[in-house]
Design an enzyme around this catalytic site. Structure first.
Site, PDB file in Angstrom:
ATOM      1  N   ASP A  98       0.867  -1.170   0.000  1.00 15.26           N
ATOM      2  CA  ASP A  98       0.000   0.000   0.000  1.00 15.26           C
ATOM      3  C   ASP A  98       0.907   1.224   0.000  1.00 15.26           C
ATOM      4  O   ASP A  98       1.793   1.335   0.849  1.00 15.26           O
ATOM      5  CB  ASP A  98      -0.844  -0.019   1.277  1.00 15.26           C
ATOM      6  N   ASP A 199      -3.024   4.670  -2.658  1.00 17.07           N
ATOM      7  CA  ASP A 199      -4.014   5.323  -1.809  1.00 17.07           C
ATOM      8  C   ASP A 199      -4.523   6.618  -2.467  1.00 17.07           C
ATOM      9  O   ASP A 199      -3.719   7.394  -3.007  1.00 17.07           O
ATOM     10  CB  ASP A 199      -3.323   5.662  -0.480  1.00 17.07           C
ATOM     11  N   GLU A 249      -6.940   3.524  -5.643  1.00 19.59           N
ATOM     12  CA  GLU A 249      -8.131   3.846  -4.873  1.00 19.59           C
ATOM     13  C   GLU A 249      -8.649   5.176  -5.386  1.00 19.59           C
ATOM     14  O   GLU A 249      -7.979   6.201  -5.270  1.00 19.59           O
ATOM     15  CB  GLU A 249      -7.810   3.947  -3.380  1.00 19.59           C
ATOM     16  N   HIS A 323     -10.762  -1.864   4.820  1.00 18.49           N
ATOM     17  CA  HIS A 323     -10.497  -1.332   6.160  1.00 18.49           C
ATOM     18  C   HIS A 323     -11.186   0.002   6.405  1.00 18.49           C
ATOM     19  O   HIS A 323     -11.041   0.564   7.487  1.00 18.49           O
ATOM     20  CB  HIS A 323      -8.986  -1.172   6.338  1.00 18.49           C
ATOM     21  N   ASP A 324     -11.881   0.538   5.413  1.00 16.94           N
ATOM     22  CA  ASP A 324     -12.604   1.807   5.580  1.00 16.94           C
ATOM     23  C   ASP A 324     -14.119   1.603   5.596  1.00 16.94           C
ATOM     24  O   ASP A 324     -14.867   2.574   5.729  1.00 16.94           O
ATOM     25  CB  ASP A 324     -12.289   2.769   4.423  1.00 16.94           C
TER      26      ASP A 324
HETATM   27  C1  GLC Z   1      -7.632   6.015   1.968  1.00 18.08           C
HETATM   28  C2  GLC Z   1      -7.363   4.925   2.974  1.00 18.08           C
HETATM   29  C3  GLC Z   1      -7.834   5.402   4.304  1.00 18.08           C
HETATM   30  C4  GLC Z   1      -7.062   6.640   4.664  1.00 18.08           C
HETATM   31  C5  GLC Z   1      -7.141   7.705   3.572  1.00 18.08           C
HETATM   32  C6  GLC Z   1      -6.097   8.762   3.751  1.00 18.08           C
HETATM   33  O1  GLC Z   1      -8.970   6.260   1.786  1.00 18.08           O
HETATM   34  O2  GLC Z   1      -7.950   3.729   2.563  1.00 18.08           O
HETATM   35  O3  GLC Z   1      -7.747   4.426   5.303  1.00 18.08           O
HETATM   36  O4  GLC Z   1      -7.544   7.195   5.849  1.00 18.08           O
HETATM   37  O5  GLC Z   1      -6.932   7.157   2.306  1.00 18.08           O
HETATM   38  O6  GLC Z   1      -4.825   8.246   3.473  1.00 18.08           O
END
Ligand code: GLC
Length: 547
Positions: A98, A199, A249, A323-324
């Site tokens: 990641d 990310d 993402e 995880h979110d």
């Molecule tokens: C993404 C991650 C999340 C994080 C955010 C900021 O959405 O999945 O967990 O808080 O980015 O890095």
């Protein structure tokens, strides 16, 4: 490297803090993950995505990196990481890192330098603006609540942070930042990493002008921003990672952009996460307002994205959980009466789609939300901030806790449920976050050898993807678009001529259906009820096959 291997893969996502603790400090670690590789091999997954394990003060659980080339000591050492890589490779499992490149920690040496003075050589690594009439440079909001700007008295200016104030945004317009990131990719590639999860990658390119947003929180000005495709192409080429598994993402993105990010000739990414299907239970589009999932909207989104990506040669990441997100079974299924049926139906609903499926740790066991009842049980920065914000909006304590319990990112961050012993076998110490009470019934030890368990159902899905080419290679067509209860699609067009029909009842009542023409004599490939019935029963899924 075979350019298509990622199309035939199943990715398993690990949240290192909560997977397996090996040293009794209550926090999961790399040696813990290594000790569980046989469990993962048995499930059949061939790629592991590890949430951030780089050094970090953990304001946002590792999404705030202070050293991109060091392992966070709470997870272990670089030697532990190397050992994990070797043992994973011995089992045919590749590792995806990641990488958080939109922002760093405010404790990263670049930021410590950057904030010192306006002529510091790292000043332009971040986004600094003067205030406007004694206020923030504009009215943009941060994802975790509050303004996206923080005032820094040292130079009397504000810096941009789209997430927490401890996560200053990098300035991607600066070529030096882009080169630093490519170098970090080369570092991890040389170690033997086989891919990256980027990310919030579609917000890296900010606009030229930082104007106020009178319609929203500012995201429309930087989402899929003006130079993002250019920067991605450049990063992938300079990092030498074309052909690796790369997943972006993409928050609030569009289909057109995701086609651009993933179409093969574009040399950007291999696949994208988009989140539109995970907002169908946001009332008025607001995460912190509850409503039951809108099944019609869900079906439409799946159809638009699946068929749209297919027509234009894009590729999807398939997922319900990460995880979110809250646990899918608690959110789109039932974590009481129809727990098993709905966990299995939800799995089947996406695993037969076109794309690469992701399993989030514990999803394969049917893990549920923990239903915490006090704010003290939460660890997540966003949940704790929104608790305060919702309370200030005059929501009662009870209502606030109900909302947080259904929407918190901590819903998916509770320890992996390995067995029925104390702390579910996750740690011999005190876990950093509490467990769901149901771990005595829902756990790996109870499920691994039970042929009728949720875990065995997932194992079968993984196996079918490897053995039925139509799942990874075939085309997709959605059926019954007007039937809100029934998610249905057909897979076809692979070399061996096999066709599949996937029928999923999204509800807890019976859903009558008629088979499309030509399917009356088809065989059952998989289902979550032992027999067949005229109507689909609560959360039933039925997958038919014909040559
Ligand atoms: C993404 C991650 C999340 C994080 C955010 C900021 O959405 O999945 O967990 O808080 O980015 O890095």
């Amino acid at each position: 490297m075979d350019r298509k291997w990622w199309k035939e893969s199943i990715v398993y996502q690990i949240y290192p803090s909560s997977f397996q603790d090996s040293d009794g400090d209550g926090i999961g670690d790399l040696n813990g993950i290594r000790s569980r590789l046989d469990y993962l091999k048995d499930l059949g997954v061939n790629v592991l995505w590890l949430c951030p394990i780089m050094d970090s003060p953990m304001d946002d659980n590792g999404y705030d990196i202070s050293n991109y080339r060091a392992i966070n000591p709470r997870f272990g050492t670089m030697e532990d990481f190397d050992a994990l890589l070797v043992e994973a490779h011995q089992r045919g499992i590749r590792i995806v890192m990641d990488l958080v490149v939109n922002h760093t920690s405010d404790e990263h040496p670049w930021f410590i330098e950057s904030r010192k003075s306006v002529d510091n050589s790292y000043r332009d690594y971040y986004i600094w603006k003067p205030g406007k009439d004694g206020h923030e440079p504009n009215n943009w909001g941060a994802s975790f609540g509050g303004s996206a700007w923080k005032y820094d008295p040292q130079t009397d200016m504000y810096y941009l942070h789209l997430f927490s104030p401890k996560q200053p945004d990098l300035n991607w317009e600066n070529p030096a930042v882009r080169e630093e990131m490519a170098d970090i990719l080369r570092f991890w590639k040389a170690k033997g990493i086989k891919g990256f999860r980027f990310d919030v990658i579609n917000v890296i390119s900010k606009p030229e002008v930082y104007e106020d947003d009178f319609e929203g929180d500012g995201r429309r000005f930087y989402t899929d921003g003006r130079n993002v495709h250019k920067y991605l192409k450049e990063l992938v080429a300079a990092g030498g990672i074309d052909g690796m598994i790369t997943v972006g993402e993409m928050s609030s993105t569009t289909l057109e952009n995701c086609i651009g990010y993933t179409a093969e000739g574009n040399h950007e990414l291999t696949m994208c996460f988009n989140f539109h299907h995970l907002k169908v239970d946001y009332k008025n589009g607001q995460k912190w307002e509850l409503m039951p999932p809108d099944h019609m909207a869900l079906k439409k989104l799946f159809q638009t994205w699946q068929e749209g990506m297919q027509v234009h040669g894009g590729w999807n990441a398939l997922f319900w959980c990460n995880h979110d997100q809250p646990r899918a079974v608690s959110r789109f299924g039932s974590d009481t009466t129809y727990w098993k049926e709905s966990a299995e139906m939800l799995a089947a609903a996406i695993h037969f789609m076109r794309g690469t499926p992701y399993i989030y740790q514990g999803e394969e066991l049917g893990m549920t939300n923990p239903h915490f009842t006090s704010i003290d049980q939460y660890r997540d920065v966003e949940s704790r901030n929104y608790y305060k914000i919702l309370r200030q909006q005059d929501k009662s304590e009870e209502e606030t806790l109900d909302i947080i319990a259904q929407r918190s990112r901590d819903d998916s961050r509770t320890p992996m449920q390995w067995n029925s012993s104390e702390n579910a076998g996750f740690t011999t110490g005190t876990p950093w976050i509490g467990l769901a009470d149901n771990y005595k019934a829902i756990n790996a030890a109870a499920e691994v050898d039970d042929p009728d368990s949720v875990r065995s159902f997932y194992k079968m899905l993984v196996h079918l993807r490897k053995t039925h080419k139509v799942i990874s290679e075939g085309k997709i067509e959605f059926l019954y678009p007007d039937n809100a209860d029934l998610l249905a699609y057909r897979r076809y067009g692979a070399e061996d001529g096999e066709e599949l029909l996937v029928l999923c009842n999204l509800t807890e009542h019976d859903a009558p259906y008629t088979l499309p023409e030509g399917w009356a004599d088809a065989d059952k490939l998989l289902g979550n009820y032992p027999d067949r019935n005229d109507a689909l029963r609560p959360y039933e899924c039925l997958i038919l096959t014909k040559a």
